[in-house]
Design an enzyme around this catalytic site. Sequence first.
Site, PDB file in Angstrom:
ATOM      1  NE  ARG A   1      -7.748   1.685   0.445  1.00  0.00           N
ATOM      2  CZ  ARG A   1      -8.143   2.700   1.171  1.00  0.00           C
ATOM      3  NH1 ARG A   1      -8.245   2.589   2.463  1.00  0.00           N
ATOM      4  NH2 ARG A   1      -8.458   3.840   0.641  1.00  0.00           N
TER       5      ARG A   1
ATOM      6  NE  ARG B   1      -3.692   2.346   2.244  1.00  0.00           N
ATOM      7  CZ  ARG B   1      -4.704   2.542   3.045  1.00  0.00           C
ATOM      8  NH1 ARG B   1      -5.067   1.617   3.913  1.00  0.00           N
ATOM      9  NH2 ARG B   1      -5.386   3.671   2.996  1.00  0.00           N
TER      10      ARG B   1
ATOM     11  CG  ASP C   1      -8.218  -0.048   4.649  1.00  0.00           C
ATOM     12  OD1 ASP C   1      -7.379   0.728   5.137  1.00  0.00           O
ATOM     13  OD2 ASP C   1      -9.445   0.068   4.844  1.00  0.00           O
TER      14      ASP C   1
ATOM     15  CG  ASP D   1      -9.810   0.767   8.740  1.00  0.00           C
ATOM     16  OD1 ASP D   1      -8.830   1.536   8.742  1.00  0.00           O
ATOM     17  OD2 ASP D   1     -10.629   0.711   7.807  1.00  0.00           O
TER      18      ASP D   1
END
Length: 176
Positions: free
Chosen positions: A95, A86, A98, A100
């Site tokens: 991407r 990334r 990712d 989170d």
Amino acid sequence: MAHSIIALGSNLVGRWGTPREALREAVRQLARRGVGPVAISNAYETPPFGPGRQAPYVNAALKVTTARSPQALLMLVKRLERLAGRRGGRRWGPRPLDIDIIDHKGRVARLQGKSVGMRPMALDLPHAGVRGRAFVLRPLRDVAPRWRHPVTREGVGRLLARNRADDRKIVPLGPL
């Protein structure tokens, strides 16, 4: 040790392979670094979030144990995103990985982290967008069906019902 919830997503082939392979490798990399999965959701194909045309995402969620602080966990997940290929880009753009942090042991906070590249990092706990994102809530329900939003106290099922139209666009892919 209390649990944390991590969301994973990918819609580009990167250093760790296809989107699904990248999510699997992210799970392995987290475990090697002391962020042990207690539960891993199914994988889901989801429409891209935000403006512009891009490929569908593969999304999943993890329920994990970790002794890391939220800031240390944030630094780790950002490092793993870079290892997977990334790079900076537009917000909500495509991407290869990712990651989170959705919830860290039920904590409610806005934390600042060390900067990565040119941008300082901030971490909202719980994740600021979780209530309106079926692509996060659907896998989250797999790993933590009794999870409640730490601020609103709404359950994951109720939040997902509010996002019913988006939930209908999600395609289960089976085990990650």
